[in-house]
Motif scaffolding. Structure first.
Motif, PDB file in Angstrom:
ATOM      1  N   PHE A  47       0.802  -1.216   0.000  1.00 43.99           N
ATOM      2  CA  PHE A  47       0.000   0.000   0.000  1.00 43.99           C
ATOM      3  C   PHE A  47       0.836   1.267   0.000  1.00 43.99           C
ATOM      4  N   GLN A  48       1.992   1.231   0.629  1.00 46.98           N
ATOM      5  CA  GLN A  48       2.852   2.413   0.641  1.00 46.98           C
ATOM      6  C   GLN A  48       4.241   2.039   1.148  1.00 46.98           C
ATOM      7  N   PRO A  49       5.277   2.751   0.691  1.00 47.34           N
ATOM      8  CA  PRO A  49       6.628   2.486   1.194  1.00 47.34           C
ATOM      9  C   PRO A  49       6.706   2.851   2.672  1.00 47.34           C
ATOM     10  N   LEU A  50       7.426   2.039   3.439  1.00 46.20           N
ATOM     11  CA  LEU A  50       7.559   2.279   4.873  1.00 46.20           C
ATOM     12  C   LEU A  50       8.975   1.966   5.333  1.00 46.20           C
ATOM     13  N   SER A  51       9.367   2.592   6.421  1.00 44.12           N
ATOM     14  CA  SER A  51      10.656   2.299   7.040  1.00 44.12           C
ATOM     15  C   SER A  51      10.488   1.150   8.025  1.00 44.12           C
ATOM     16  N   ALA A  52      11.595   0.631   8.513  1.00 44.29           N
ATOM     17  CA  ALA A  52      11.538  -0.457   9.497  1.00 44.29           C
ATOM     18  C   ALA A  52      10.776  -0.037  10.762  1.00 44.29           C
ATOM     19  N   PRO A  53      11.031   1.158  11.329  1.00 48.18           N
ATOM     20  CA  PRO A  53      10.254   1.567  12.511  1.00 48.18           C
ATOM     21  C   PRO A  53       8.762   1.685  12.232  1.00 48.18           C
ATOM     22  N   GLY A  82      14.950   2.496  -0.487  1.00 52.17           N
ATOM     23  CA  GLY A  82      15.405   3.820  -0.892  1.00 52.17           C
ATOM     24  C   GLY A  82      16.804   4.121  -0.389  1.00 52.17           C
ATOM     25  N   ASP A  83      17.498   4.996  -1.108  1.00 48.76           N
ATOM     26  CA  ASP A  83      18.874   5.321  -0.756  1.00 48.76           C
ATOM     27  C   ASP A  83      18.987   6.520   0.183  1.00 48.76           C
ATOM     28  N   ASP A  84      17.872   7.219   0.425  1.00 45.80           N
ATOM     29  CA  ASP A  84      17.950   8.402   1.281  1.00 45.80           C
ATOM     30  C   ASP A  84      17.925   8.001   2.753  1.00 45.80           C
ATOM     31  N   ALA A  85      17.906   8.992   3.620  1.00 43.93           N
ATOM     32  CA  ALA A  85      18.005   8.739   5.056  1.00 43.93           C
ATOM     33  C   ALA A  85      16.794   7.990   5.611  1.00 43.93           C
ATOM     34  N   ARG A  86      15.664   8.080   4.928  1.00 44.04           N
ATOM     35  CA  ARG A  86      14.464   7.413   5.450  1.00 44.04           C
ATOM     36  C   ARG A  86      14.518   5.901   5.264  1.00 44.04           C
ATOM     37  N   ARG A  87      15.257   5.429   4.247  1.00 42.67           N
ATOM     38  CA  ARG A  87      15.414   3.992   3.972  1.00 42.67           C
ATOM     39  C   ARG A  87      14.051   3.284   3.930  1.00 42.67           C
TER      40      ARG A  87
END
Length: 270
Positions: A47-53, A82-87
């Protein structure tokens, strides 16, 4: 026996004892829980990109568990990152290809093709078979004037304001509770968004045997759908939709074809 062999034998005994203990207590084995978590992660990221947290918070699991799952899925090629800080993690095209193959080859979609085609021919409106997918209903078989009945993953629609979604909510109590626990979007003035109203609507759906969308998702578009059962569980919904269609007149035909599809799945053992 070498120390290495003794160690392997000891670990094997531990796994066996753990399985016996789980069987006796009715608890879920760690291996099964890991598989379930993996599938939940894939479904969530669809449904949407998400980070591990964010994954950890949504699934209410430990952040280290979420990160371990995500790293493994990324290493196997099922996720991109993603390669940015949000990963942020998201499904790769490998998952898309897998979903397409499942949709095209599933016994349910294969057996649904004649029912969807027949309903379209008799109603002249768009017809579809949808399955539950997290908080939505996913169309896996579709027929309209532009094309004949085809098995393919077509679109996700909200469960709370579409006929196919509401048909599934009526017969899937645990899924209904999960959907209604989240904030729901209002698409038209007729969309029901509060939990009590939707629960009453689901009860009414069960009582009459079919669900109705009366302009709740799109202005002027009406729809009717009925559940399809496999092994006593509502696994899909067969529906028809269109501008100003007579849903009451079509309800009987929709229920009959849904029942025939349920019987076909039982004859083919699902």
């Amino acid at each position: 026996m070498s120390a290495r062999a003794r160690g392997a034998r000891g670990r094997s005994r531990q796994r066996w004892r753990r399985r016996v203990r789980c069987a006796r207590t009715g608890t879920v084995a760690p291996e099964a829980l890991y598989v379930a978590r993996t599938m939940q992660v894939l479904e969530l990221l669809a449904f949407q990109p998400l980070s591990a947290p964010q994954v950890a918070a949504t699934l209410q699991i430990h952040p280290r568990t979420a990160r371990r799952l995500l790293v493994r899925l990324h290493a196997e090629g099922y996720l991109t990152r993603g390669d940015d800080a949000r990963r942020l993690y998201m499904p790769s095209m490998r998952v898309v290809a897998l979903a397409g193959q499942i949709a095209a080859r599933s016994p349910l979609t294969v057996r649904a093709l004649p029912a969807v085609a027949r309903l379209h021919e008799e109603s002249g409106a768009a017809t579809h078979l949808a399955v539950p997918s997290y908080l939505s209903a996913l169309c896996v078989v579709h027929a309209d004037r532009a094309c004949g009945a085809r098995a393919h993953t077509r679109e996700l629609v909200p469960a709370h304001c579409t006929a196919t979604g509401k048909a599934l909510l009526g017969w899937r109590q645990r899924w209904r509770d999960s959907v209604l626990a989240h904030p729901l979007e209002r698409h038209t003035e007729r969309t029901l968004v509060d939990r009590a109203s939707l629960a009453r609507d689901a009860d009414a759906t069960r009582g009459r045997g079919y669900a109705i969308d009366d302009g709740e998702f799109e202005e002027g578009v009406r729809a009717v759908a009925a559940p399809v059962f496999v092994g006593g569980e509502a696994v899909a919904a067969l529906g028809v939709s269109g501008p100003g269609i007579d849903v009451e007149a079509l309800a009987g035909q929709v229920m009959m074809l849904a029942d025939e599809l349920t019987a076909a799945m039982a004859d083919g053992h699902g």
